[in-house]
Design a protein around this motif. Sequence first.
Motif, PDB file in Angstrom:
ATOM      1  N   CYS A   1       0.943  -1.185  -0.225  1.00  0.00           N
ATOM      2  CA  CYS A   1       0.004   0.013  -0.028  1.00  0.00           C
ATOM      3  C   CYS A   1       0.928   1.172   0.124  1.00  0.00           C
ATOM      4  O   CYS A   1       0.546   2.241  -0.848  1.00  0.00           O
ATOM      5  N   TYR A   2       1.780   1.317   0.711  1.00  0.00           N
ATOM      6  CA  TYR A   2       2.907   2.498   0.863  1.00  0.00           C
ATOM      7  C   TYR A   2       3.521   2.656  -0.337  1.00  0.00           C
ATOM      8  O   TYR A   2       3.511   3.983  -0.834  1.00  0.00           O
ATOM      9  N   ASP A   3       4.111   1.618  -1.028  1.00  0.00           N
ATOM     10  CA  ASP A   3       4.721   1.665  -2.238  1.00  0.00           C
ATOM     11  C   ASP A   3       3.827   2.513  -3.315  1.00  0.00           C
ATOM     12  O   ASP A   3       3.924   3.055  -4.130  1.00  0.00           O
ATOM     13  N   GLY A   4       2.623   1.826  -3.568  1.00  0.00           N
ATOM     14  CA  GLY A   4       1.479   2.359  -4.253  1.00  0.00           C
ATOM     15  C   GLY A   4       1.070   3.342  -4.126  1.00  0.00           C
ATOM     16  O   GLY A   4       0.800   4.507  -5.052  1.00  0.00           O
ATOM     17  N   GLY A   5       0.972   3.981  -2.907  1.00  0.00           N
ATOM     18  CA  GLY A   5       0.636   5.450  -2.351  1.00  0.00           C
ATOM     19  C   GLY A   5       1.732   6.336  -3.044  1.00  0.00           C
ATOM     20  O   GLY A   5       1.325   7.445  -3.462  1.00  0.00           O
ATOM     21  N   LEU A  50       6.056  11.530   1.946  1.00  0.00           N
ATOM     22  CA  LEU A  50       6.132  10.267   2.835  1.00  0.00           C
ATOM     23  C   LEU A  50       4.807  10.002   3.930  1.00  0.00           C
ATOM     24  O   LEU A  50       4.193   9.021   4.113  1.00  0.00           O
ATOM     25  N   SER A  51       4.546  11.289   4.437  1.00  0.00           N
ATOM     26  CA  SER A  51       3.477  11.241   5.470  1.00  0.00           C
ATOM     27  C   SER A  51       2.248  10.982   5.046  1.00  0.00           C
ATOM     28  O   SER A  51       1.307  10.415   5.496  1.00  0.00           O
ATOM     29  N   ILE A  52       1.996  11.628   3.509  1.00  0.00           N
ATOM     30  CA  ILE A  52       0.563  11.266   3.106  1.00  0.00           C
ATOM     31  C   ILE A  52       0.405   9.890   2.901  1.00  0.00           C
ATOM     32  O   ILE A  52      -0.573   9.336   2.952  1.00  0.00           O
ATOM     33  N   ALA A  53       1.364   9.032   2.104  1.00  0.00           N
ATOM     34  CA  ALA A  53       1.426   7.803   1.714  1.00  0.00           C
ATOM     35  C   ALA A  53       1.062   6.960   3.077  1.00  0.00           C
ATOM     36  O   ALA A  53       0.397   5.971   3.141  1.00  0.00           O
ATOM     37  N   ALA A  54       1.814   7.172   4.287  1.00  0.00           N
ATOM     38  CA  ALA A  54       1.839   6.580   5.364  1.00  0.00           C
ATOM     39  C   ALA A  54       0.470   6.841   6.050  1.00  0.00           C
ATOM     40  O   ALA A  54      -0.203   5.746   6.612  1.00  0.00           O
TER      41      ALA A  54
END
Length: 89
Positions: free
Chosen positions: A51-55, A72-76
């Motif tokens: 999910c993180y890599d996709g984000g 990075l914060s938005i993806a996490a």
Amino acid sequence: MADHEGRKLSVREMINAHLFPVLALVATASSVSIALSLGPIAGQASRWNHCYDGGLAWLDRNSPSIKGGDRLSIAANFCNGGSPNKPAR
């Protein structure tokens, strides 16, 4: 047991004779239990990483102006169940 030569073993001798196999059995059962309980945790970590890599890939494609820690914060945040909020800057 072959080393007691037909005599009845005392309680202490019985404990000493069976302690190592019982402890080995308990250690084996504990190790197997721990290994089995780590499986779901590893699966969840794998899904979160995907999910993180996709984000991050989605942010690269759709919002290339967002850089650094905000990206990075938005993806996490999204992978942890939050809504994907754009920074106010």
